[in-house]
Motif scaffolding. Structure first.
Motif, PDB file in Angstrom:
ATOM      1  N   TYR A  98      -5.863  -7.142  79.074  1.00  0.00           N
ATOM      2  CA  TYR A  98      -5.687  -6.431  77.810  1.00  0.00           C
ATOM      3  C   TYR A  98      -4.197  -6.316  77.520  1.00  0.00           C
ATOM      4  O   TYR A  98      -3.414  -5.993  78.414  1.00  0.00           O
ATOM      5  CB  TYR A  98      -6.305  -5.028  77.894  1.00  0.00           C
ATOM      6  N   ASP A  99      -3.797  -6.574  76.289  1.00  0.00           N
ATOM      7  CA  ASP A  99      -2.383  -6.508  75.915  1.00  0.00           C
ATOM      8  C   ASP A  99      -1.808  -5.114  76.107  1.00  0.00           C
ATOM      9  O   ASP A  99      -0.651  -4.962  76.492  1.00  0.00           O
ATOM     10  CB  ASP A  99      -2.180  -6.920  74.455  1.00  0.00           C
ATOM     11  N   LYS A 100      -2.611  -4.088  75.800  1.00  0.00           N
ATOM     12  CA  LYS A 100      -2.153  -2.706  75.896  1.00  0.00           C
ATOM     13  C   LYS A 100      -3.295  -1.839  76.400  1.00  0.00           C
ATOM     14  O   LYS A 100      -4.447  -2.074  76.057  1.00  0.00           O
ATOM     15  CB  LYS A 100      -1.739  -2.176  74.524  1.00  0.00           C
TER      16      LYS A 100
ATOM     17  N   ASP B 110      -5.686  -0.595  73.933  1.00  0.00           N
ATOM     18  CA  ASP B 110      -6.732  -1.507  73.448  1.00  0.00           C
ATOM     19  C   ASP B 110      -8.066  -1.300  74.160  1.00  0.00           C
ATOM     20  O   ASP B 110      -9.094  -1.768  73.690  1.00  0.00           O
ATOM     21  CB  ASP B 110      -6.301  -2.971  73.636  1.00  0.00           C
TER      22      ASP B 110
ATOM     23  N   TYR C  65       0.506   3.562  77.703  1.00  0.00           N
ATOM     24  CA  TYR C  65      -0.512   3.148  76.731  1.00  0.00           C
ATOM     25  C   TYR C  65      -0.130   1.858  76.012  1.00  0.00           C
ATOM     26  O   TYR C  65      -0.994   1.158  75.489  1.00  0.00           O
ATOM     27  CB  TYR C  65      -0.800   4.260  75.717  1.00  0.00           C
TER      28      TYR C  65
END
Length: 170
Positions: A5-7, A10, A135
Motif C-alpha cells: 500500500y502506498d500509504k 489507504d 499515515y
C-alpha cells in the motif's frame, strides 16, 4: 508479499481488525503510538481481550513518550510534541489491558524504522520515512513462507525490541 500500500491511510481499518481477529497464537504490536487503531475501532481492547481469552499471546510495545527518539521523531515530522502526546494517549488506551491474562504491555525507547502489526503468520509493516507521518508512509502486508524470509526478519526485530523494553507499571 501479500500486498503493498502506498500509504497507511489507504488501508481501511478493517484490514488491521480482520488480521488481529484471525490470530490464534500471536499478536505482536510494535509502534510509536498507533492511536488511529483505537480511534477508528473503539472495540480494539475488547478484541485483544477476546483473543487472549482464547489462548492467543498478545504483546504490545509502545514508544516511551520521554525517550530521546520520540523527541527526534517529533522534530523530523515537524510535529513537535504531538508524537509525545500520542505515545501517552496510546498508553491510556491500552492501560485497561494491563491485568488481562495473556496480554503484556511494554514501553521501548528504540528508533523505530517500521511499526509492526503481527497476527500469527501475517504481518503489516508500516515503514517510517524521514519527515513523513506514519499515515503517509507505505505498508507491506507479509505472510510467512516456508523459509521465513522477510517475515522472520521483522518478527526477529520485534523480539529484539521486546527484550529491551520495560513492562508498563499497573
Amino acid at each position: 508479499m501479500v500486498a503493498l500500500y502506498d500509504k497507511r491511510a489507504d488501508l481501511p481499518v478493517s484490514v488491521f481488525v480482520d488480521l488481529l481477529a484471525a490470530a490464534r497464537e500471536h499478536i505482536d504490536i510494535l509502534v510509536y503510538a498507533a492511536v488511529f487503531l483505537h480511534e477508528a475501532y473503539p472495540r480494539l481492547n475488547d478484541l485483544l481481550r477476546e483473543r487472549a481469552a482464547e489462548g492467543c499471546n498478545v504483546r504490545i510495545a509502545v514508544e516511551d513518550a520521554d525517550s530521546a527518539n520520540v523527541q527526534q521523531r517529533g522534530k523530523e515530522e515537524e510535529f513537535g510534541h504531538g508524537i509525545e502526546s500520542r505515545c501517552r494517549l496510546a498508553l491510556m488506551h491500552y492501560r485497561p489491558l494491563l491485568t488481562v491474562p495473556g496480554i503484556e504491555m511494554r514501553t521501548h525507547g528504540t528508533t523505530l524504522y517500521n511499526s509492526l502489526y503481527r497476527a500469527d503468520d501475517q504481518l503489516l509493516v508500516n515503514a517510517h520515512v524521514w519527515g513523513v507521518n506514519a499515515y503517509g508512509a507505505p505498508v507491506r502486508h507479509l505472510r510467512r513462507n516456508n523459509d521465513g524470509g522477510m517475515f522472520n526478519t521483522y518478527a526477529d526485530s520485534f523480539n529484539a525490541v521486546w527484550e529491551t523494553a520495560r513492562p508498563v507499571a499497573g
